[in-house]
Design a protein around this motif. Structure first.
Motif, PDB file in Angstrom:
ATOM      1  N   MET A 168     -41.687 -94.587 -57.446  1.00  0.00           N
ATOM      2  CA  MET A 168     -40.986 -94.257 -58.688  1.00  0.00           C
ATOM      3  C   MET A 168     -39.735 -93.405 -58.469  1.00  0.00           C
ATOM      4  SD  MET A 168     -43.902 -93.043 -61.290  1.00  0.00           S
ATOM      5  CE  MET A 168     -44.068 -94.011 -62.789  1.00  0.00           C
ATOM      6  N   SER A 171     -36.628 -90.129 -62.677  1.00  0.00           N
ATOM      7  CA  SER A 171     -36.581 -90.376 -64.122  1.00  0.00           C
ATOM      8  C   SER A 171     -37.831 -91.081 -64.612  1.00  0.00           C
ATOM      9  CB  SER A 171     -35.362 -91.237 -64.481  1.00  0.00           C
ATOM     10  OG  SER A 171     -34.179 -90.549 -64.199  1.00  0.00           O
ATOM     11  N   GLU A 172     -38.294 -92.069 -63.857  1.00  0.00           N
ATOM     12  CA  GLU A 172     -39.520 -92.774 -64.223  1.00  0.00           C
ATOM     13  C   GLU A 172     -40.721 -91.840 -64.177  1.00  0.00           C
ATOM     14  OE1 GLU A 172     -38.261 -95.895 -65.609  1.00  0.00           O
ATOM     15  OE2 GLU A 172     -40.254 -96.423 -64.840  1.00  0.00           O
ATOM     16  N   VAL A 174     -40.744 -88.612 -64.576  1.00  0.00           N
ATOM     17  CA  VAL A 174     -40.701 -87.662 -65.695  1.00  0.00           C
ATOM     18  C   VAL A 174     -41.148 -88.359 -66.970  1.00  0.00           C
ATOM     19  CG1 VAL A 174     -39.194 -86.238 -67.118  1.00  0.00           C
ATOM     20  CG2 VAL A 174     -38.948 -86.216 -64.631  1.00  0.00           C
ATOM     21  N   LYS A 175     -40.722 -89.598 -67.148  1.00  0.00           N
ATOM     22  CA  LYS A 175     -41.193 -90.370 -68.306  1.00  0.00           C
ATOM     23  C   LYS A 175     -42.718 -90.470 -68.293  1.00  0.00           C
ATOM     24  CE  LYS A 175     -40.618 -95.055 -68.610  1.00  0.00           C
ATOM     25  NZ  LYS A 175     -39.961 -96.339 -68.967  1.00  0.00           N
ATOM     26  N   LEU A 176     -43.284 -90.785 -67.128  1.00  0.00           N
ATOM     27  CA  LEU A 176     -44.741 -90.893 -67.008  1.00  0.00           C
ATOM     28  C   LEU A 176     -45.411 -89.569 -67.382  1.00  0.00           C
ATOM     29  CD1 LEU A 176     -47.301 -92.385 -66.122  1.00  0.00           C
ATOM     30  CD2 LEU A 176     -46.817 -91.692 -63.780  1.00  0.00           C
ATOM     31  N   LEU A 197     -40.075 -78.377 -66.474  1.00  0.00           N
ATOM     32  CA  LEU A 197     -39.983 -79.506 -65.546  1.00  0.00           C
ATOM     33  C   LEU A 197     -39.183 -79.088 -64.324  1.00  0.00           C
ATOM     34  CD1 LEU A 197     -39.909 -82.557 -64.718  1.00  0.00           C
ATOM     35  CD2 LEU A 197     -37.814 -82.700 -66.073  1.00  0.00           C
ATOM     36  N   LYS A 209     -33.809 -80.505 -59.908  1.00  0.00           N
ATOM     37  CA  LYS A 209     -33.535 -80.297 -61.334  1.00  0.00           C
ATOM     38  C   LYS A 209     -34.568 -79.330 -61.887  1.00  0.00           C
ATOM     39  CE  LYS A 209     -30.323 -83.457 -61.793  1.00  0.00           C
ATOM     40  NZ  LYS A 209     -28.980 -83.257 -62.344  1.00  0.00           N
ATOM     41  N   THR A 219     -34.904 -87.363 -75.981  1.00  0.00           N
ATOM     42  CA  THR A 219     -35.637 -88.339 -75.158  1.00  0.00           C
ATOM     43  C   THR A 219     -37.140 -88.144 -75.309  1.00  0.00           C
ATOM     44  OG1 THR A 219     -33.832 -88.125 -73.564  1.00  0.00           O
ATOM     45  CG2 THR A 219     -35.732 -89.424 -72.900  1.00  0.00           C
ATOM     46  N   ILE A 223     -39.709 -90.925 -76.649  1.00  0.00           N
ATOM     47  CA  ILE A 223     -40.866 -91.327 -75.844  1.00  0.00           C
ATOM     48  C   ILE A 223     -42.156 -91.118 -76.638  1.00  0.00           C
ATOM     49  CG2 ILE A 223     -42.258 -90.683 -73.831  1.00  0.00           C
ATOM     50  CD1 ILE A 223     -39.654 -90.308 -72.290  1.00  0.00           C
TER      51      ILE A 223
END
Lengths: 243, 243
Positions: A168, A171-172, A174-176, A197, A209, A219, A223
């Protein structure tokens, strides 16, 4: 409670923690549960804590104080030579605090226990991720178990198990994590926004980050809403059980 | 552990329970946790149990024995006049068993506690659904809280919260329960197949459908696999968190 997840990826690590702390439902507030110990270009260590707030604050304070002491005799989190030694140091400090609280004085029904996730990298070694128990011992994330959760872990586990992939992107990932945290927040009052985060890119020895995600983050909002809609749509596509 | 859910719909009720029982991971077996007390055309009562197996088996045995006794003086589950009285009877029987176990003799770390879901309808009254605590008291499902879970409830709760609709058909409701049970089975070894399923249609006073869903049930298989795929697809449609 609390909810923290540390995730090992091929390109680095991702850490997320909530910020709610409570002693009963009538006494809650916001507190940071993610801490960084960092020597630019040499080591980058991230710690997340769950459990008794007095214990976890004492742990972080002791680690900080000792890292500033001038004596060379004591190992400090900024000097020990490996991530394994970092985990041992945190484990022994945690055990010391808990045994001090337990040995004498008032006892607490809730106990003085705390659990810690620590991850990071020290120059000369690979990035490593550990889960430290209140007893002071610890386990390490492996390819089979590439992430650790502490606190209120159950609601958010199914999506992690089903969608995690070591390849991953950040970005993916963090989405998860946001989907996993959103499911937990929706089900349990003891976990709450904002979320902290942090991402770490392998072999950089510095923060990649670091973001605090607030309730009104656009965002996160899309989500959170989108996941409910997506779940409903996905559910409707499944075959019914004919009776 | 155990996982049981009782769901109130506008057209009736749906009950589902797993069948795994264990005393440690090296001692597990299959046992039924769903029981029916039934007088054709007059009353239909379904009970599901979670907790200490000795306690729950004693509860069901006592309820059965007493329903067969000839004395008119004791209320029995087949004679009490309302679902509220059914819940009271089960609650007092449960409290009696637990207090007998606790009063003397060996104690058990695991405790003798058990929790019960009971739902059904008695002629002259509406269908009602109750959750009975080990203390013998109980709460009733309302329009705001239209379902009860007992046992290992956390993994399977998010989808129930998000997709439940009182207007659902029985087939849709069973699909919803299978998704909830599947998430739980995938996350926790103490919950296992086969599942027992029972549906009740309002004002019929008899079993609507009663099915044991085995591991190789084709619809369960396609829901289990399909849900993983659907989750992944739904996840991929969400916006990424740009860092």
């Amino acid at each position: 409670m609390t909810y923290c997840v540390g995730l090992r990826l091929n390109r680095g690590m991702v850490f997320m923690s909530d910020t709610r702390t409570n002693a009963g439902v009538d006494n809650f507030s916001t507190t940071r549960k993610m801490f960084t110990f960092h020597v630019e270009g040499e080591r980058m260590i991230t710690i997340m804590t769950a459990g008794n707030l007095a214990t976890t604050q004492a742990l972080i304070s002791l680690l900080e104080e000792r890292s500033k002491a001038t004596s060379d005799r004591d190992p400090t989190i900024l000097r020990v030579p490996s991530m394994f030694q970092v985990a041992r140091l945190i484990g022994s400090t945690l055990r010391e605090i808990i045994s001090e609280s337990t040995a004498e004085g008032a006892t607490s029904d809730a106990g003085f226990r705390a659990t810690v996730i620590v991850g990071g990298q020290i120059k000369g070694g690979p990035p490593r991720l550990f889960l430290i128990y209140p007893e002071g011992n610890f386990i390490e994330a492996t390819d089979d178990t590439p992430f650790f959760q502490i606190g209120e872990t159950k609601y958010g586990k199914p999506i992690l198990v089903r969608r995690y992939d070591p390849e991953m992107s950040f970005s993916e990932a963090v989405k998860l994590l946001l989907v996993s945290f959103d499911s937990t927040v929706k089900a349990n009052l003891s976990v709450g926004l904002p979320f902290d985060l942090q991402t770490y890119e392998i072999d950089t020895f510095r923060v990649h980050k670091q973001i605090r995600i607030e309730q009104d983050d656009p965002t996160y909002q899309s989500i959170s809403t989108g996941w409910g809609d997506a779940l409903r749509a996905a559910f409707d596509l499944l075959p019914s059980y004919e009776l």
